[in-house]
Design a protein around this motif. Structure first.
Motif, PDB file in Angstrom:
ATOM      1  N   UNK A 187       0.828  -1.208   0.000  1.00  0.00           N
ATOM      2  CA  UNK A 187       0.000   0.000   0.000  1.00  0.00           C
ATOM      3  C   UNK A 187       0.863   1.260   0.000  1.00  0.00           C
ATOM      4  N   UNK A 188       1.914   1.258   0.800  1.00  0.00           N
ATOM      5  CA  UNK A 188       2.767   2.440   0.873  1.00  0.00           C
ATOM      6  C   UNK A 188       3.598   2.621  -0.398  1.00  0.00           C
ATOM      7  N   UNK A 189       4.051   1.529  -0.994  1.00  0.00           N
ATOM      8  CA  UNK A 189       4.804   1.625  -2.255  1.00  0.00           C
ATOM      9  C   UNK A 189       3.907   2.163  -3.358  1.00  0.00           C
ATOM     10  N   UNK A 190       2.647   1.694  -3.410  1.00  0.00           N
ATOM     11  CA  UNK A 190       1.721   2.194  -4.440  1.00  0.00           C
ATOM     12  C   UNK A 190       1.512   3.697  -4.299  1.00  0.00           C
ATOM     13  N   UNK A 191       1.462   4.179  -3.061  1.00  0.00           N
ATOM     14  CA  UNK A 191       1.193   5.606  -2.826  1.00  0.00           C
ATOM     15  C   UNK A 191       2.440   6.465  -2.890  1.00  0.00           C
ATOM     16  N   UNK A 192       3.614   5.838  -3.022  1.00  0.00           N
ATOM     17  CA  UNK A 192       4.878   6.579  -2.917  1.00  0.00           C
ATOM     18  C   UNK A 192       5.015   7.668  -3.976  1.00  0.00           C
ATOM     19  N   UNK A 193       4.414   7.465  -5.146  1.00  0.00           N
ATOM     20  CA  UNK A 193       4.573   8.444  -6.225  1.00  0.00           C
ATOM     21  C   UNK A 193       3.782   9.722  -5.977  1.00  0.00           C
ATOM     22  N   UNK A 194       2.805   9.692  -5.057  1.00  0.00           N
ATOM     23  CA  UNK A 194       1.979  10.880  -4.803  1.00  0.00           C
ATOM     24  C   UNK A 194       2.066  11.370  -3.364  1.00  0.00           C
ATOM     25  N   UNK A 195       2.810  10.645  -2.518  1.00  0.00           N
ATOM     26  CA  UNK A 195       2.847  10.979  -1.089  1.00  0.00           C
ATOM     27  C   UNK A 195       4.250  10.709  -0.564  1.00  0.00           C
ATOM     28  N   UNK A 196       4.989  11.791  -0.248  1.00  0.00           N
ATOM     29  CA  UNK A 196       6.357  11.634   0.252  1.00  0.00           C
ATOM     30  C   UNK A 196       6.373  10.875   1.571  1.00  0.00           C
ATOM     31  N   UNK A 197       5.350  11.098   2.410  1.00  0.00           N
ATOM     32  CA  UNK A 197       5.271  10.375   3.670  1.00  0.00           C
ATOM     33  C   UNK A 197       5.135   8.880   3.445  1.00  0.00           C
ATOM     34  N   UNK A 198       4.341   8.496   2.450  1.00  0.00           N
ATOM     35  CA  UNK A 198       4.200   7.075   2.125  1.00  0.00           C
ATOM     36  C   UNK A 198       5.510   6.505   1.600  1.00  0.00           C
ATOM     37  N   UNK A 199       6.266   7.318   0.851  1.00  0.00           N
ATOM     38  CA  UNK A 199       7.541   6.850   0.298  1.00  0.00           C
ATOM     39  C   UNK A 199       8.547   6.534   1.397  1.00  0.00           C
ATOM     40  N   UNK A 200       8.674   7.427   2.384  1.00  0.00           N
ATOM     41  CA  UNK A 200       9.638   7.157   3.452  1.00  0.00           C
ATOM     42  C   UNK A 200       9.142   6.018   4.343  1.00  0.00           C
ATOM     43  N   UNK A 201       7.819   5.909   4.497  1.00  0.00           N
ATOM     44  CA  UNK A 201       7.277   4.769   5.254  1.00  0.00           C
ATOM     45  C   UNK A 201       7.599   3.469   4.538  1.00  0.00           C
ATOM     46  N   UNK A 202       7.427   3.449   3.214  1.00  0.00           N
ATOM     47  CA  UNK A 202       7.725   2.251   2.430  1.00  0.00           C
ATOM     48  C   UNK A 202       9.198   1.880   2.531  1.00  0.00           C
ATOM     49  N   UNK A 203      10.076   2.870   2.444  1.00  0.00           N
ATOM     50  CA  UNK A 203      11.514   2.597   2.535  1.00  0.00           C
ATOM     51  C   UNK A 203      11.867   1.977   3.879  1.00  0.00           C
ATOM     52  N   UNK A 204      11.335   2.567   4.955  1.00  0.00           N
ATOM     53  CA  UNK A 204      11.641   2.047   6.286  1.00  0.00           C
ATOM     54  C   UNK A 204      11.074   0.643   6.461  1.00  0.00           C
ATOM     55  N   UNK A 205       9.835   0.447   5.988  1.00  0.00           N
ATOM     56  CA  UNK A 205       9.218  -0.872   6.082  1.00  0.00           C
ATOM     57  C   UNK A 205      10.019  -1.915   5.296  1.00  0.00           C
ATOM     58  N   UNK A 206      10.466  -1.542   4.103  1.00  0.00           N
ATOM     59  CA  UNK A 206      11.249  -2.473   3.293  1.00  0.00           C
ATOM     60  C   UNK A 206      12.578  -2.789   3.952  1.00  0.00           C
ATOM     61  N   UNK A 207      13.209  -1.785   4.552  1.00  0.00           N
ATOM     62  CA  UNK A 207      14.481  -2.023   5.243  1.00  0.00           C
ATOM     63  C   UNK A 207      14.278  -3.034   6.378  1.00  0.00           C
ATOM     64  N   UNK A 208      13.211  -2.830   7.149  1.00  0.00           N
ATOM     65  CA  UNK A 208      12.916  -3.768   8.240  1.00  0.00           C
ATOM     66  C   UNK A 208      12.564  -5.151   7.700  1.00  0.00           C
ATOM     67  N   UNK A 209      11.812  -5.162   6.601  1.00  0.00           N
ATOM     68  CA  UNK A 209      11.404  -6.438   6.022  1.00  0.00           C
ATOM     69  C   UNK A 209      12.614  -7.216   5.515  1.00  0.00           C
ATOM     70  N   UNK A 210      13.527  -6.537   4.840  1.00  0.00           N
ATOM     71  CA  UNK A 210      14.736  -7.201   4.350  1.00  0.00           C
ATOM     72  C   UNK A 210      15.541  -7.776   5.516  1.00  0.00           C
ATOM     73  N   UNK A 211      15.669  -7.002   6.587  1.00  0.00           N
ATOM     74  CA  UNK A 211      16.422  -7.483   7.753  1.00  0.00           C
ATOM     75  C   UNK A 211      15.748  -8.715   8.357  1.00  0.00           C
ATOM     76  N   UNK A 212      14.419  -8.689   8.414  1.00  0.00           N
ATOM     77  CA  UNK A 212      13.697  -9.846   8.965  1.00  0.00           C
ATOM     78  C   UNK A 212      13.850 -11.057   8.050  1.00  0.00           C
ATOM     79  N   UNK A 213      13.817 -10.826   6.748  1.00  0.00           N
ATOM     80  CA  UNK A 213      14.032 -11.935   5.809  1.00  0.00           C
ATOM     81  C   UNK A 213      15.439 -12.497   5.955  1.00  0.00           C
ATOM     82  N   UNK A 214      16.416 -11.628   6.188  1.00  0.00           N
ATOM     83  CA  UNK A 214      17.790 -12.103   6.451  1.00  0.00           C
ATOM     84  C   UNK A 214      17.791 -13.057   7.643  1.00  0.00           C
TER      85      UNK A 214
END
Length: 826
Positions: A659-686
């Motif tokens: 949801x946040x990645x989809x909104x990233x192109x129109x919402x800077x707040x969603x973009x930084x939320x998506x980046x942080x979420x992805x960083x956490x997700x990658x670490x958890x997948x590791x």
């Protein structure tokens, strides 16, 4: 005249509030509408006209081209701006936050006959990054506050509010701070008058705003598409911007109303593609809200459990769960938190309004902080000045006040004296005359009223007994049962090494301020003849072992022009970190070889909004990894991997990221939320991958130990037997702890022991030859050397085989050469 700051501000994502301490009590200052909180929203209907608060919030839905809200999560992004079409201006998140702070400051000025506070303690989420903290300080300066206003973490402020109200001696608390945009969990200890934050876990991008958008995207928008037949009705479609703004406002209002109702009827006027108005109606139940919010509640609970585990505590050890933030008014969340299985099972504490508790606590903290030097009054011409030293808040009923005076010109202090008096004291206090020393200094003991603020006047008299003007001439000291045990660093800080490992210098939980120095060695040479050469040392903030799973917050660069000689590989670099009480950081590197220091470029002003395409690519990779891990965990033999995967599924992390990645192109707040979420997700997948492969790693380690055991039995020394015994014990412990990183380290040690044992054997050159034959990249030269080596083996020519091995080693990559040469030379 106030001696301490006294004003505290909760600068929130959704709402903000200001409080002040009067006579030791924290009081919320109401705004012009008589409300304790002010919506963090700005409306500019025309150039030169700015509205902040409720009126602005109402226009976010009606006039989205000229009204904005929820910009806190964009703080610190260099390229983030909100545009006001009719005013013809665009403002940064710092400038927008400054408008909110100006409004709160004006409310305080109205209360105090037009005198606006020149300093305030401003709260920030404990999980805020360095650039976000700096942006908050910039907003305070833009609003007219002193540039050195202290920052305090929101859960710490909430703990203050409860700590100064509760007169018990000993307790463990947990702050559960679920705000509009952020979540913080803090473990707090109160012991014998000492209030201390023991540990913290949080998420700067977990808040009520995400729940609002989840209601829109998962419930309301699909219903609009079905009932009104709207095509391509998505948040990232600019054609539906106004419609989604209206739905977001309706979702937020419905969420609030469902705190006291079982069902609310939503009615929204939506503008169609042809500018016609259509009415959308929907009956939203509390059950639907709780179902949508459940993954967000789960993540918050999991963060609480993490904070407890890191503090070596259990829920049973915690006396009360302090609820902070508007989301905690939700009955569904409170029921979950009270449940020992799905929540925390800790008694809930709700005595203080959760929407204002942070501001109240910030004010109480402010009453323990002296006003910044830049905010102090300047002395009148010809006046004497005093540099006073005292603690503005103490837990004893006597306090020490020291001072050193200076005059407009050199003064002979013989015969000068000061007196400190508090006629309003209970009983009134008068120190009597205190003679000044030859350097104009004095020390005095004063009596304080219990549980009150005692205000003392400092009067200076000269040798003739004539009063002389003195600046400052007041001292305020508050007696409390509790004192603050010090700010704590909420994210580890360190550098990224050449192998992408994270080397923390300042650990999470360190008491601030702090200064730490550590020596590192360069991995490559720096040659002055290479103009474009540069040694880069990334400055990293976070808790993950892999540096790229943490947040890069700066870069230390050393260039040829900075040094007088070439720097060889392995050159010592001494890195020093200094962190102040507001978590603002300075980094210095020193190269002893050239006796030169370099300041780190912690360029917090160039953090930018993540690219939407890059986020989509990262999401695709994460989805592929997660799909693969689902199969691996299901078929593997790792309970830890399955447990971690289940936790990830409970938090529904992937849905939120999508949801946040989809909104990233129109919402800077969603973009930084998506980046942080992805960083956490990658670490958890590791971590899941590491857990899934743990049985294989342990099996490989035990195989190496069995091979080493046979060689030790045959020809091992006493030292070899001790090393083997230690390795077996550590392997058992690492396997029981499911610690994949420890197993890898032990595998390296076991491999080194095995190679050392084999190196002593008569057939070592043959084994080394076959290992090198596999490792060296193929070529004609390698084929020739392999043939020569085979002939030497057949002829029993050890000397000739050693020569072949040496030439094969030189064909390996440089790092592999170093490892092999080191082994051969042992």
């Amino acid at each position: 005249m106030r001696d301490t700051i006294d004003f505290g501000i909760d600068l929130g994502t959704t709402n903000s509030a200001i409080a002040v301490v009067e006579d030791g009590e924290s009081v919320v200052i109401k705004n012009i509408h008589g409300s304790d909180t002010t919506p963090s929203a700005v409306w500019m209907p025309k150039a030169g006209t700015v509205h902040v608060g409720l009126n602005a919030k109402n226009h976010v839905e009606k006039d989205p081209d000229n009204a904005v809200a929820e910009f806190k999560q964009e703080m610190g992004l260099a390229d983030a701006r909100r545009t006001f079409a009719r005013a013809g201006v665009s403002l940064t998140p710092q400038e927008l936050s400054a408008e909110v702070l100006k409004s709160l400051r004006a409310d305080a000025a109205h209360k105090y006959q037009g005198v606006a506070p020149d300093a305030a303690v401003i709260t920030v989420p404990a999980a805020f990054a360095l650039n976000q903290n700096k942006a908050t300080s910039q907003a305070a300066a833009l609003a007219g506050f002193s540039p050195d206003c202290p920052l305090v973490q929101e859960p710490t402020a909430a703990a203050f509010a409860y700590g100064f109200q509760d007169h018990g001696d000993r307790a463990y608390w947990m702050v559960f701070d679920f705000g509009g945009g952020t979540f913080d969990a803090a473990v707090v200890s109160k012991r014998d008058g000492d209030l201390r934050v023991l540990n913290h876990a949080g998420d700067s991008y977990l808040g009520g705003k995400l729940i609002d958008w989840a209601l829109v995207e998962r419930v309301l928008a699909p219903a609009v598409g079905r009932e009104l037949g709207r095509r391509d009705f998505r948040r990232d479609n600019p054609a539906w911007r106004a419609a989604f703004a209206a739905l977001k406002a309706a979702a937020e209002e419905a969420k609030i109303n469902l705190s006291r109702l079982e069902r609310v009827d939503i009615t929204v006027e939506l503008i169609g593609e042809n500018r016609e108005v259509e009415i959308f109606e929907y009956g939203l139940t509390r059950g639907e809200l709780d179902a949508v919010a459940a993954p967000f509640y789960t993540r918050a609970v999991n963060l609480c459990r993490t904070a407890l585990e890191e503090a070596s505590l259990r829920p049973d050890d915690i006396d009360r769960l302090l609820l902070v933030g508007g989301i905690t008014l939700s009955p569904g969340l409170r029921e979950r938190l009270a449940d020992p299985r799905h929540g925390m099972g800790i008694p809930l504490e709700t005595r203080i309004d959760p929407t204002t508790v942070v501001a109240r606590g910030a004010a109480l903290f402010a009453s323990t902080v002296r006003r910044p030097r830049s905010a102090l009054p300047t002395a009148a011409p010809g006046a004497f000045t005093a540099e006073l030293a005292y603690e503005p808040s103490v837990t004893t009923t006597t306090a020490t006040v020291a001072g050193r005076l200076s005059g407009p010109s050199p003064v002979e202090w013989t015969g000068y004296s000061v007196t400190l008096s508090n006629p309003e004291g209970r009983p009134p206090f008068h120190s009597g005359r205190i003679p000044l020393g030859a350097n104009g200094a004095f020390v005095a003991e004063v009596d304080l009223d219990p549980q009150r603020t005692s205000r003392f006047t400092v009067e200076l008299t000269d040798a003739t007994g004539t009063p002389r003007p003195l600046t400052p001439d007041t001292v305020s000291i508050t007696h409390r049962d509790v004192e603050f045990g010090g700010a704590r660093l909420q994210h580890s800080l360190g550098i990224q090494l050449a192998d992408r490992a994270f080397a923390p210098l300042v650990r999470k939980g360190t008491t601030l301020p702090t200064r730490v120095r550590e020596v590192f060695h360069t991995s490559s040479a720096l040659l002055r003849a290479e103009d474009d050469a540069v040694l880069r040392i990334p400055i990293v903030q976070g808790e993950h072992d892999r540096a790229d799973r943490n947040r890069q917050v700066g870069m230390l660069e050393i260039r040829p022009r900075d040094v007088r000689i070439d720097l060889p590989p392995g050159t010592e670099v001494e890195v020093t970190f200094e962190v102040d009480t507001s978590s603002l950081v300075a980094v210095v590197a020193d190269v002893p070889l050239v006796q030169t220091q370099f300041e780190a470029e912690i360029d917090l002003d160039d953090v930018r909004t993540p690219d939407a395409d890059a986020l989509r690519a990262a999401l695709d990779e994460a989805e592929e990894r997660l799909a693969s891990l689902r199969g691996t965990a299901a078929s593997g033999d790792s309970p830890d991997a399955r447990r971690r995967l289940d936790r990830l599924e409970e938090e529904d992390a992937l849905t939120t990221v999508r949801e946040q990645v989809r909104a990233a192109s129109v919402d800077a707040g969603a973009a930084v939320t998506a980046e942080e979420r992805l960083r956490d997700l990658y670490a958890e997948l590791d971590d899941i991958e590491a857990a899934a492969e743990l049985p294989v790693l342990v099996g490989e380690l035990r195989r190496l130990l069995d091979e080493a055991s046979a060689l030790v039995d045959a020809a091992g020394t006493a030292a070899d037997r001790r090393e083997l015994t230690d390795l077996r014990e550590r392997t058992r412990d690492a396997a029981a702890a499911e610690d994949a990183a420890a197993v890898r380290r032990l595998t390296e040690r076991a491999g080194t022991l095995l190679l050392e044992l084999e190196r002593r054997g008569p057939d070592w050159p043959v084994k080394l030859f076959h290992a090198l034959r596999e490792a060296v990249p193929p070529s004609r030269q390698v084929d020739s050397l392999v043939g020569e080596g085979m002939r030497a083996i057949a002829a029993g020519d050890r000397h000739g085989l050693d020569g072949v091995n040496q030439r094969l080693i030189r064909l390996l990559p440089r790092d592999a050469q170093d490892r092999i040469i080191g082994l051969v030379k042992q």
